[in-house]
Each structure stands twice: as structure tokens, then as C-alpha cells.
Write a protein that holds these residues in place. Sequence first.
Motif, PDB file in Angstrom:
ATOM      1  N   VAL A  44      10.173   4.492   5.327  1.00  0.00           N
ATOM      2  CA  VAL A  44       9.778   3.096   5.125  1.00  0.00           C
ATOM      3  C   VAL A  44       8.948   2.700   6.341  1.00  0.00           C
ATOM      4  O   VAL A  44       9.381   2.896   7.477  1.00  0.00           O
ATOM      5  CB  VAL A  44      10.998   2.178   4.982  1.00  0.00           C
ATOM      6  N   TYR A  45       7.777   2.161   6.079  1.00  0.00           N
ATOM      7  CA  TYR A  45       6.862   1.778   7.147  1.00  0.00           C
ATOM      8  C   TYR A  45       6.896   0.263   7.328  1.00  0.00           C
ATOM      9  O   TYR A  45       6.782  -0.494   6.358  1.00  0.00           O
ATOM     10  CB  TYR A  45       5.446   2.237   6.820  1.00  0.00           C
TER      11      TYR A  45
ATOM     12  N   ALA B 124      12.917   6.862   8.581  1.00  0.00           N
ATOM     13  CA  ALA B 124      13.312   7.803   7.545  1.00  0.00           C
ATOM     14  C   ALA B 124      14.820   7.696   7.326  1.00  0.00           C
ATOM     15  O   ALA B 124      15.545   7.245   8.223  1.00  0.00           O
ATOM     16  CB  ALA B 124      12.922   9.218   7.949  1.00  0.00           C
ATOM     17  N   PRO B 125      15.320   8.108   6.172  1.00  0.00           N
ATOM     18  CA  PRO B 125      16.770   8.022   5.909  1.00  0.00           C
ATOM     19  C   PRO B 125      17.575   8.744   6.970  1.00  0.00           C
ATOM     20  O   PRO B 125      17.275   9.895   7.318  1.00  0.00           O
ATOM     21  CB  PRO B 125      16.897   8.708   4.547  1.00  0.00           C
TER      22      PRO B 125
ATOM     23  N   GLY C 294       0.774  -1.228   0.000  1.00  0.00           N
ATOM     24  CA  GLY C 294       0.000   0.000   0.000  1.00  0.00           C
ATOM     25  C   GLY C 294       0.807   1.280   0.000  1.00  0.00           C
ATOM     26  O   GLY C 294       0.243   2.375  -0.066  1.00  0.00           O
ATOM     27  N   GLY C 295       2.116   1.160   0.092  1.00  0.00           N
ATOM     28  CA  GLY C 295       2.945   2.356   0.062  1.00  0.00           C
ATOM     29  C   GLY C 295       2.975   2.970  -1.327  1.00  0.00           C
ATOM     30  O   GLY C 295       2.475   2.397  -2.293  1.00  0.00           O
TER      31      GLY C 295
ATOM     32  N   GLN D  39       7.620   1.543   1.237  1.00  0.00           N
ATOM     33  CA  GLN D  39       8.041   2.937   1.162  1.00  0.00           C
ATOM     34  C   GLN D  39       6.839   3.863   1.006  1.00  0.00           C
ATOM     35  O   GLN D  39       5.972   3.643   0.150  1.00  0.00           O
ATOM     36  CB  GLN D  39       8.991   3.127  -0.029  1.00  0.00           C
ATOM     37  N   VAL D  40       6.833   4.911   1.808  1.00  0.00           N
ATOM     38  CA  VAL D  40       5.850   5.987   1.678  1.00  0.00           C
ATOM     39  C   VAL D  40       6.606   7.277   1.431  1.00  0.00           C
ATOM     40  O   VAL D  40       7.496   7.636   2.214  1.00  0.00           O
ATOM     41  CB  VAL D  40       4.979   6.113   2.944  1.00  0.00           C
ATOM     42  N   THR D  41       6.270   7.951   0.345  1.00  0.00           N
ATOM     43  CA  THR D  41       6.919   9.215   0.012  1.00  0.00           C
ATOM     44  C   THR D  41       5.843  10.280  -0.154  1.00  0.00           C
ATOM     45  O   THR D  41       4.917  10.102  -0.950  1.00  0.00           O
ATOM     46  CB  THR D  41       7.744   9.097  -1.280  1.00  0.00           C
TER      47      THR D  41
END
Length: 124
Positions: free
Chosen positions: A93-94, A40-41, A8-9, A119-121
Motif C-alpha cells: 500500500v502506497y 507491505a503486509p 492510480g494503484g 494498493q499496488v500489486t
Amino acid sequence: QVQLVESGGGLVQAGGSLRLSCATSGRTLRNYAMGWFRQAPGKEREFVAAISRSGGSTYYADSVKGRFTISKDNAKNTVYLQMNTLKPEDTAVYYCAASRISYGGSSRLDYDYWGQGTQVTVSS
């Protein structure tokens, strides 16, 4: 053993919504509390939300309270994270995680099984 697979990301504009799903296999979801974390990075993995084994109690990080909702469907062995009013700082990243502790918890140490992440952006 519990296997967790997130989905779902994606990429979304600020103010938009996404719904993450975490499908479980190996053991029934009702045996576990579930949590969502994100990383997060360059940052440590942080707690986002948790739901108790029964599904009757939920917990949220202050940064997402009022915007995110965690839920679980024991019949489908799936846990969800509905994310509304997304902000660029939600980019990460979740990960979903399963805990033998009945209420879950906000520490990574409370969780026994982890998914690979999605990944969610969020663009500004």
C-alpha cells in the motif's frame, strides 16, 4: 489542515509501470515538501521518495532509485510517483504524505499529514 487523496494503484505484471497521484486540498502544495511511503503486509511502513517544497530536490530509497520518479505540480496541487520496471517486491500500500520541513525527509516522523493509501500489486 491538508487532505491527501491517492489514486492510480492497481495490479500490474512485473516489468510494467504505474503512475500514482496524490491530490491535495486545504492548503497549497507549494507550502509543503511531499513524500511517498509504502507498507507491505507484515512489514513496517518504509520511505520511498521525497520532493522538496520548491520541487528542486528529490530523494529516493536505494531500492527504487533509477526506477521511480517523484514530481509535483503546484498548479494542480498534485504530486506524482512514476513507477517503472516494477518488481513483485514493490507490492504494498502506497501512501503520500506532506511535510512542513522544506526538504521533506525519509522518516515518518518528518511528515504531518497522510493519505489513506492506494494498493499496488505486482505479479510475477
